[in-house]
Design an enzyme around this catalytic site. Structure first.
Site, PDB file in Angstrom:
ATOM      1  N   ASP A   1       0.817  -1.218   0.000  1.00 24.96           N
ATOM      2  CA  ASP A   1       0.000   0.000   0.000  1.00 24.96           C
ATOM      3  C   ASP A   1       0.851   1.269   0.000  1.00 24.96           C
ATOM      4  O   ASP A   1       2.012   1.254   0.433  1.00 24.96           O
ATOM      5  CB  ASP A   1      -0.871   0.043   1.257  1.00 24.96           C
ATOM      6  CG  ASP A   1      -2.044  -0.919   1.203  1.00 24.96           C
ATOM      7  OD1 ASP A   1      -2.108  -1.748   0.275  1.00 24.96           O
ATOM      8  OD2 ASP A   1      -2.887  -0.846   2.115  1.00 24.96           O
TER       9      ASP A   1
ATOM     10  N   HIS B   1       3.870  -2.043   3.188  1.00 22.67           N
ATOM     11  CA  HIS B   1       3.865  -0.684   2.628  1.00 22.67           C
ATOM     12  C   HIS B   1       5.182  -0.475   1.888  1.00 22.67           C
ATOM     13  O   HIS B   1       6.238  -0.395   2.531  1.00 22.67           O
ATOM     14  CB  HIS B   1       3.698   0.358   3.741  1.00 22.67           C
ATOM     15  CG  HIS B   1       2.333   0.323   4.362  1.00 22.67           C
ATOM     16  ND1 HIS B   1       1.986  -0.594   5.321  1.00 22.67           N
ATOM     17  CD2 HIS B   1       1.212   1.063   4.119  1.00 22.67           C
ATOM     18  CE1 HIS B   1       0.710  -0.410   5.662  1.00 22.67           C
ATOM     19  NE2 HIS B   1       0.220   0.589   4.943  1.00 22.67           N
TER      20      HIS B   1
HETATM   21 ZN   LIG Z   1      -2.564   3.150   3.232  1.00 21.52          ZN
END
Ligand SMILES: [Zn+2]
Length: 268
Positions: free
Chosen positions: A75, A228
């Site tokens: 993400d 991430h």
């Molecule tokens: Zn996010």
């Protein structure tokens, strides 16, 4: 079981399925220049209309993964310095992942968006500016979804459409409202939660992150994993994490939207 039957497996031939399940080198692994690479075990076609939301951290259901199957998701990118390291690690092991992009970042780094797609990964959407979606007015929240999709599509294809070419969406902080979930469902956009995560938003060393995520995966046995890619510690551990998957019998499943795998294959 009914739900599971509604998922369409792209690897429909019994031979391909058997090969994936028995960890015999799949077609993609066979195409991989590095012979001992992890490889992508199979492609799972996700029908957003049939199964609108997945991920046990947020929802009661998740993807129909077998034991030791994982889906890798990243993400908040793209962020070129770290995203490029993650892409290199994935390429080294010939595995495909899904990137949920922030529209603002996509618009700033369109070449990196194109590279993610060119290297065979799936691109999902993660709003324009990553707000807490349940804490802003509903019209602003809808605008965040649409502007994010449009920015990602503009970076990818040069067209600012709010109809996503890949109808996969993830809420920032996994925070949503019932109305927003209904809206996405009505538009045929699958909402991805996660089954486990690396907690890479917390301050820790790469070694600590690797230990944490591998322990969680060992306990869960399978699942959609959230990382991430803008996090330097995540980029740093990715080669070792993928080796861990290989050395411990895990198999990587690549998710694509229903009906899109052939189209994508034709485009490459
Ligand atoms: Zn996010």
């Amino acid at each position: 079981m009914t739900k599971m039957l509604r998922w369409r497996w792209t690897s429909i031939s019994a031979g391909a399925l058997l090969a994936a399940l028995t960890n015999i080198a799949s077609t993609e692994a066979a195409d991989c220049p590095r012979k001992d690479a992890l490889g992508t075990s199979r492609v799972l076609s996700v029908d957003a209309k049939a199964t609108p939301r997945v991920g046990l951290k947020s929802f009661p259901q998740t993807l129909p993964l077998a034991d030791h199957e994982v889906v890798l998701t990243f993400d908040d990118g793209p962020n070129p310095p770290t995203t490029s390291k993650v892409l290199a690690a994935l390429a080294q092991e010939c595995v495909r992942a899904t990137f949920f992009l922030i529209g603002q970042h996509a618009s700033e780094h369109p070449d990196m968006v194109k590279r993610i797609a060119r290297e065979g990964h799936t691109i999902g959407h993660h709003t324009w500016s990553h707000p807490f979606m349940a804490r802003i007015p509903s019209d602003k929240a809808i605008a965040e979804i649409e502007r994010g999709i449009a920015a990602d599509e503009m970076a990818l294809h040069g067209v600012a459409t709010t109809t996503p070419s890949t109808p996969f969406f993830r809420f920032p902080y996994f925070e949503s409202t019932p109305a927003q979930l209904d809206l996405l469902q009505s538009r045929g956009i699958a909402v991805f939660g996660a089954d486990l995560w690396a907690s890479d938003w917390n301050e820790m060393t790469p070694e600590q992150e690797l230990k944490l995520v591998t322990e969680r995966l060992a306990a869960a046995g399978k699942g959609i994993i959230l990382f991430h890619d803008p996090k330097a510690r995540t980029a740093a551990i990715m080669p070792a994490f993928l080796r861990y998957l290989r050395d411990n019998g895990f198999r990587v499943v690549h998710v694509v939207p229903a009906g899109a795998s052939q189209k994508n294959a034709d485009a490459r």
